[in-house]
Write a protein that holds these residues in place. Sequence first.
Motif, mmCIF file in Angstrom:
data_model
loop_
_atom_site.group_PDB
_atom_site.id
_atom_site.type_symbol
_atom_site.label_atom_id
_atom_site.label_comp_id
_atom_site.label_asym_id
_atom_site.label_seq_id
_atom_site.Cartn_x
_atom_site.Cartn_y
_atom_site.Cartn_z
ATOM 1 N N LYS A 124 8.207 -21.701 -17.418
ATOM 2 C CA LYS A 124 9.210 -20.926 -16.729
ATOM 3 C C LYS A 124 7.852 -19.796 -16.491
ATOM 4 O O LYS A 124 7.939 -18.925 -15.883
ATOM 5 N N LEU A 125 6.548 -19.793 -17.141
ATOM 6 C CA LEU A 125 5.293 -19.088 -16.821
ATOM 7 C C LEU A 125 5.470 -19.532 -15.022
ATOM 8 O O LEU A 125 4.645 -18.406 -14.607
ATOM 9 N N ALA A 126 5.228 -20.679 -15.018
ATOM 10 C CA ALA A 126 4.803 -21.771 -13.766
ATOM 11 C C ALA A 126 5.398 -20.971 -12.779
ATOM 12 O O ALA A 126 4.723 -20.803 -11.515
ATOM 13 N N SER A 127 6.863 -20.899 -13.184
ATOM 14 C CA SER A 127 7.239 -19.837 -12.031
ATOM 15 C C SER A 127 7.284 -18.841 -11.055
ATOM 16 O O SER A 127 7.284 -18.346 -10.616
ATOM 17 N N MET A 128 7.091 -18.085 -12.626
ATOM 18 C CA MET A 128 6.366 -16.369 -12.498
ATOM 19 C C MET A 128 5.142 -16.762 -11.843
ATOM 20 O O MET A 128 5.210 -16.017 -10.796
ATOM 21 N N MET A 129 4.562 -17.409 -12.036
ATOM 22 C CA MET A 129 2.898 -17.107 -10.914
ATOM 23 C C MET A 129 3.385 -18.297 -9.955
ATOM 24 O O MET A 129 2.244 -17.407 -8.540
ATOM 25 N N PHE A 130 4.362 -19.107 -9.310
ATOM 26 C CA PHE A 130 4.416 -18.876 -8.076
ATOM 27 C C PHE A 130 5.361 -18.163 -7.032
ATOM 28 O O PHE A 130 4.316 -18.437 -6.537
ATOM 29 N N THR A 131 5.632 -17.515 -8.250
ATOM 30 C CA THR A 131 6.407 -16.133 -7.390
ATOM 31 C C THR A 131 5.475 -15.555 -6.673
ATOM 32 O O THR A 131 5.385 -14.738 -5.687
ATOM 33 N N CYS A 132 4.745 -15.096 -6.951
ATOM 34 C CA CYS A 132 3.933 -14.094 -6.996
ATOM 35 C C CYS A 132 2.701 -14.414 -5.486
ATOM 36 O O CYS A 132 2.680 -13.592 -4.845
ATOM 37 N N ASP A 133 2.326 -15.504 -6.000
ATOM 38 C CA ASP A 133 1.752 -16.159 -4.704
ATOM 39 C C ASP A 133 1.979 -16.839 -3.848
ATOM 40 O O ASP A 133 2.026 -15.995 -2.420
ATOM 41 N N LEU A 134 4.041 -17.130 -3.367
ATOM 42 C CA LEU A 134 4.379 -17.067 -2.527
ATOM 43 C C LEU A 134 4.751 -15.697 -2.254
ATOM 44 O O LEU A 134 5.470 -15.450 -1.214
ATOM 45 N N ALA A 135 5.461 -14.890 -2.792
ATOM 46 C CA ALA A 135 5.566 -12.803 -2.305
ATOM 47 C C ALA A 135 4.871 -12.952 -1.236
ATOM 48 O O ALA A 135 4.495 -12.380 -0.248
ATOM 49 N N GLU A 136 3.305 -13.128 -1.474
ATOM 50 C CA GLU A 136 2.515 -13.190 -0.560
ATOM 51 C C GLU A 136 1.708 -13.981 0.250
ATOM 52 O O GLU A 136 1.804 -13.007 1.307
ATOM 53 N N HIS A 137 2.748 -14.845 0.490
ATOM 54 C CA HIS A 137 2.686 -15.822 1.726
ATOM 55 C C HIS A 137 3.708 -15.615 2.209
ATOM 56 O O HIS A 137 3.237 -15.529 3.940
ATOM 57 N N MET A 138 4.480 -15.017 1.787
ATOM 58 C CA MET A 138 6.191 -14.507 2.389
ATOM 59 C C MET A 138 5.908 -13.502 3.459
ATOM 60 O O MET A 138 6.734 -13.213 4.085
ATOM 61 N N LYS A 139 4.967 -12.909 3.037
ATOM 62 C CA LYS A 139 5.134 -11.179 3.521
ATOM 63 C C LYS A 139 4.965 -11.585 4.710
ATOM 64 O O LYS A 139 5.816 -9.961 5.311
ATOM 65 N N PRO A 140 3.873 -11.866 5.706
ATOM 66 C CA PRO A 140 3.963 -11.831 6.792
ATOM 67 C C PRO A 140 5.705 -11.733 7.634
ATOM 68 O O PRO A 140 5.454 -11.673 8.983
ATOM 69 N N LYS A 141 6.193 -12.797 7.371
ATOM 70 C CA LYS A 141 7.829 -13.228 7.853
ATOM 71 C C LYS A 141 8.582 -12.133 7.143
ATOM 72 O O LYS A 141 10.083 -11.886 7.702
ATOM 73 N N GLY A 142 8.848 -11.692 6.230
ATOM 74 C CA GLY A 142 9.495 -9.750 6.141
ATOM 75 C C GLY A 142 10.300 -11.239 5.312
ATOM 76 O O GLY A 142 11.183 -10.075 4.406
ATOM 77 N N VAL A 143 9.992 -11.830 3.743
ATOM 78 C CA VAL A 143 10.568 -12.326 3.330
ATOM 79 C C VAL A 143 10.321 -11.984 1.713
ATOM 80 O O VAL A 143 9.093 -12.502 1.174
#
Length: 225
Positions: A124-143
């Motif tokens: 569940k910690l890994a899920s949080m860490m994944f969320t932070c990086d994925l949020a940056e990755h998906m920003k250009p798409k507006g997701v």
Amino acid sequence: MEKVTTTKRDLTKGGKISSYTYNLASLSQIRKFAEAIKAEHNNIDVLINNAGVFETQRSLSEDGYEMTWAINVLAPFLLTSLLKDVVTDRIVNVSSISAGSSIDFDNLQQEKGFSSHNSYSLSKLASMMFTCDLAEHMKPKGVTVNCLDPGTVNTKMLIAGWGACGIDVKDANYEYKLATDPSLAKETGKYYVSGRESRMPAVAKDQKFRKRLWQIMTDQTGAMY
């Protein structure tokens, strides 16, 4: 499978529900799962990575990974990579207030001695860490990408790990709120508890640790972002 069929029948009232049965402990099955979804749907408004397990003893997936890690960490990482191009609005990752506060990169597969609670909190910690990086990755798409504790809900997993100490499944709605609430439409890279923004463990905000974890998950799954 019978339960899936029954639930689908009960929920389908004037709408359409598609159900899929795949083994999320198998990387090859996850790829087939994504192919099946994309064959039927041109876009996905919201992707909720909800599936998870609480294992009472150490076992390995067919790909050789500790089962909690395989299902709770690698499955959403790979599945999201395969569906990211068709997601149009939000991604929600289900984490937990039981998430750990540190990560031992030399014991991700619980080789040093298995603990049900340690393997779960790590995932569940890994899920949080994944969320932070994925949020940056998906920003250009507006997701937007956020994670949450779903509440203390009497799921099969909660009962296995802690006993029936929560609310009935039918009363749980925090995931729905994070997936649909208009007031949260622009929020991204955040963690919610009881419907409110909460603070992640410091390690989840450490880019050095997140980068290392992302590379490990990439190497283990072959996911392409």
